[in-house]
Design a protein around this motif. Sequence first.
Motif, PDB file in Angstrom:
ATOM      1  N   GLY A 219      28.116  43.259  51.351  1.00  0.00           N
ATOM      2  CA  GLY A 219      27.225  42.190  51.789  1.00  0.00           C
ATOM      3  C   GLY A 219      26.879  41.221  50.686  1.00  0.00           C
ATOM      4  N   ARG A 220      27.580  41.298  49.567  1.00  0.00           N
ATOM      5  CA  ARG A 220      27.345  40.371  48.459  1.00  0.00           C
ATOM      6  C   ARG A 220      28.633  39.622  48.138  1.00  0.00           C
ATOM      7  N   THR A 221      28.547  38.295  48.120  1.00  0.00           N
ATOM      8  CA  THR A 221      29.716  37.453  47.884  1.00  0.00           C
ATOM      9  C   THR A 221      29.668  36.865  46.483  1.00  0.00           C
ATOM     10  N   PHE A 222      30.829  36.828  45.833  1.00  0.00           N
ATOM     11  CA  PHE A 222      30.939  36.258  44.495  1.00  0.00           C
ATOM     12  C   PHE A 222      31.933  35.096  44.531  1.00  0.00           C
ATOM     13  N   ASN A 223      31.788  34.193  43.594  1.00  0.00           N
ATOM     14  CA  ASN A 223      32.696  33.038  43.525  1.00  0.00           C
ATOM     15  C   ASN A 223      33.924  33.376  42.684  1.00  0.00           C
ATOM     16  N   TRP A 224      34.619  34.416  43.096  1.00  0.00           N
ATOM     17  CA  TRP A 224      35.834  34.818  42.392  1.00  0.00           C
ATOM     18  C   TRP A 224      37.045  34.106  43.004  1.00  0.00           C
ATOM     19  N   PRO A 225      38.073  33.823  42.189  1.00  0.00           N
ATOM     20  CA  PRO A 225      39.278  33.156  42.717  1.00  0.00           C
ATOM     21  C   PRO A 225      39.931  33.974  43.829  1.00  0.00           C
TER      22      PRO A 225
ATOM     23  N   ASN B 153      51.286  45.300  37.940  1.00  0.00           N
ATOM     24  CA  ASN B 153      51.509  46.726  37.682  1.00  0.00           C
ATOM     25  C   ASN B 153      50.268  47.509  38.099  1.00  0.00           C
ATOM     26  N   THR B 154      50.307  48.100  39.269  1.00  0.00           N
ATOM     27  CA  THR B 154      49.143  48.833  39.794  1.00  0.00           C
ATOM     28  C   THR B 154      48.954  50.189  39.121  1.00  0.00           C
ATOM     29  N   LYS B 155      49.909  50.574  38.275  1.00  0.00           N
ATOM     30  CA  LYS B 155      49.753  51.825  37.527  1.00  0.00           C
ATOM     31  C   LYS B 155      48.926  51.628  36.257  1.00  0.00           C
ATOM     32  N   TYR B 156      48.731  50.385  35.876  1.00  0.00           N
ATOM     33  CA  TYR B 156      47.948  50.082  34.676  1.00  0.00           C
ATOM     34  C   TYR B 156      46.468  50.291  34.992  1.00  0.00           C
ATOM     35  N   LYS B 157      45.818  51.145  34.207  1.00  0.00           N
ATOM     36  CA  LYS B 157      44.440  51.552  34.501  1.00  0.00           C
ATOM     37  C   LYS B 157      43.485  50.367  34.569  1.00  0.00           C
ATOM     38  N   ALA B 158      43.663  49.397  33.697  1.00  0.00           N
ATOM     39  CA  ALA B 158      42.765  48.237  33.698  1.00  0.00           C
ATOM     40  C   ALA B 158      42.855  47.469  35.008  1.00  0.00           C
ATOM     41  N   VAL B 159      44.030  47.441  35.595  1.00  0.00           N
ATOM     42  CA  VAL B 159      44.204  46.790  36.906  1.00  0.00           C
ATOM     43  C   VAL B 159      43.577  47.643  37.999  1.00  0.00           C
TER      44      VAL B 159
ATOM     45  N   VAL C 146      29.593  44.572  38.417  1.00  0.00           N
ATOM     46  CA  VAL C 146      30.971  44.100  38.477  1.00  0.00           C
ATOM     47  C   VAL C 146      31.095  42.707  37.871  1.00  0.00           C
ATOM     48  N   ARG C 147      32.283  42.423  37.370  1.00  0.00           N
ATOM     49  CA  ARG C 147      32.636  41.074  36.915  1.00  0.00           C
ATOM     50  C   ARG C 147      33.882  40.631  37.660  1.00  0.00           C
ATOM     51  N   GLU C 148      34.227  39.368  37.520  1.00  0.00           N
ATOM     52  CA  GLU C 148      35.453  38.856  38.136  1.00  0.00           C
ATOM     53  C   GLU C 148      36.593  39.773  37.699  1.00  0.00           C
ATOM     54  N   PRO C 149      37.370  40.325  38.638  1.00  0.00           N
ATOM     55  CA  PRO C 149      38.303  41.421  38.334  1.00  0.00           C
ATOM     56  C   PRO C 149      39.336  41.138  37.246  1.00  0.00           C
ATOM     57  N   THR C 150      39.900  39.937  37.216  1.00  0.00           N
ATOM     58  CA  THR C 150      40.891  39.618  36.183  1.00  0.00           C
ATOM     59  C   THR C 150      40.231  39.554  34.810  1.00  0.00           C
TER      60      THR C 150
ATOM     61  N   ILE D 185      47.739  35.273  35.030  1.00  0.00           N
ATOM     62  CA  ILE D 185      46.374  35.192  35.563  1.00  0.00           C
ATOM     63  C   ILE D 185      46.402  34.777  37.033  1.00  0.00           C
ATOM     64  N   THR D 186      47.257  33.835  37.370  1.00  0.00           N
ATOM     65  CA  THR D 186      47.383  33.393  38.760  1.00  0.00           C
ATOM     66  C   THR D 186      47.837  34.541  39.659  1.00  0.00           C
ATOM     67  N   LYS D 187      48.805  35.310  39.190  1.00  0.00           N
ATOM     68  CA  LYS D 187      49.295  36.442  39.982  1.00  0.00           C
ATOM     69  C   LYS D 187      48.209  37.501  40.167  1.00  0.00           C
ATOM     70  N   LEU D 188      47.436  37.726  39.126  1.00  0.00           N
ATOM     71  CA  LEU D 188      46.341  38.700  39.226  1.00  0.00           C
ATOM     72  C   LEU D 188      45.280  38.214  40.213  1.00  0.00           C
ATOM     73  N   HIS D 189      44.933  36.943  40.149  1.00  0.00           N
ATOM     74  CA  HIS D 189      43.961  36.392  41.100  1.00  0.00           C
ATOM     75  C   HIS D 189      44.435  36.595  42.535  1.00  0.00           C
ATOM     76  N   LYS D 190      45.702  36.295  42.764  1.00  0.00           N
ATOM     77  CA  LYS D 190      46.271  36.440  44.103  1.00  0.00           C
ATOM     78  C   LYS D 190      46.294  37.904  44.531  1.00  0.00           C
ATOM     79  N   PHE D 191      46.596  38.797  43.593  1.00  0.00           N
ATOM     80  CA  PHE D 191      46.646  40.229  43.892  1.00  0.00           C
ATOM     81  C   PHE D 191      45.264  40.762  44.264  1.00  0.00           C
ATOM     82  N   PHE D 192      44.248  40.390  43.493  1.00  0.00           N
ATOM     83  CA  PHE D 192      42.902  40.923  43.718  1.00  0.00           C
ATOM     84  C   PHE D 192      42.203  40.297  44.931  1.00  0.00           C
ATOM     85  N   HIS D 193      42.621  39.131  45.356  1.00  0.00           N
ATOM     86  CA  HIS D 193      41.898  38.382  46.392  1.00  0.00           C
ATOM     87  C   HIS D 193      41.603  39.196  47.660  1.00  0.00           C
ATOM     88  N   PRO D 194      42.579  39.839  48.295  1.00  0.00           N
ATOM     89  CA  PRO D 194      42.251  40.591  49.527  1.00  0.00           C
ATOM     90  C   PRO D 194      41.310  41.762  49.280  1.00  0.00           C
TER      91      PRO D 194
END
Length: 345
Positions: free
Chosen positions: A339-345, A222-228, A181-185, A320-329
């Motif tokens: 059990g693995r933590t990443f330094n993602w926004p 847009n949660t219908k967008y496949k990349a998201v 995995v990579r940082e989601p955004t 980008i800010t909105k995507l970070h906020k969306f992916f955070h939870p």
Amino acid sequence: MLFKQQALLRQKLLVLGSLAVGSLLYLVARVGSLDRLPPICSVEGRFSPPNQDAITLRAMQYKRGLLHEFRKGNATKEQILLHNLVQQLPKAIIIGVRKGGTRALLEMLNLHPAVVKASQEIHFFDNDENYAKGIEWYRKKMPFSHPHQITIEKSPAYFITDEVPERIYKMNSSIKLLIIVREPTTRAISDYTQVLEGKERKNKTYYKFEKMAMDTNTCEVNTKYKAVRTSIYTKHLERWLKYFPIEQFHIVDGDRLITEPLPELQLVETFLNLPPRISQYNLYFNATRGFYCLRFNIVFNKCLAGSKGRIHPEVDPSVITKLHKFFHPFNQKFYQITGRTFNWP
């Protein structure tokens, strides 16, 4: 005079005989002391991982050039039998994620002499037409290997396709599964960039990332967008956990694999119960390409394809800010499950 010469000769022979006997006694004593020395490390601990067959010396020292000829289909049945080669079902699969670094991970793992990779993505479990051809068709798509080597394939579409977990479970319920995995955004933008390049090659127009990633009616993600959707890792992982325990998964940090690959590869070696064989010698930074390349031996080096490391388009910071906020939870839940933590926004 003759008597004196004979006496001198006997004296020399006695001296030589004494030296020979002394040397022999020293060697016997030395061997005995070596036998009594405790081993520095257990051979079983290094070469016979738990629940795994011993990896034979021949398997560890196979000739890559010879296997390459077999992969190209240039070998006769007699040669295959002579070298004790088989086409095995994979014991580990890189199931995703797309644009996470699946190709880099597969090529780097192939540095290990006990690993043999499938060169192409097979798309057996995610493609209904291929799956209908049966498990024997799938096995014959695998490379030739020695019996104690591990065959690995990668098809990143597996991770997000609904039917795949059950299909893989039916093949092998104890298989080891690798997710990179990579940082989601960043991953979503990379996904978009690859599609954009394909459109441009065909002289086709394509919407900007912002228009694809945001719902124009609500101005929300847009949660219908496949990349998201692909970047919502926890949603896909939960589907896999219906069939496999979390212990059968290993999460690879795709961002770290780019900047510091060796520690990530060593973690995978441990997960696959492989003796440590990949070292810093096998990885060297190519300043021109901007990422690490592979060194198999003194004459054979390899870099990933030029399509890797594409330059991403500039994206509106507010998106980008909105995507970070969306992916955070979703990220927080992913950390909790794996059990693995990443330094993602």
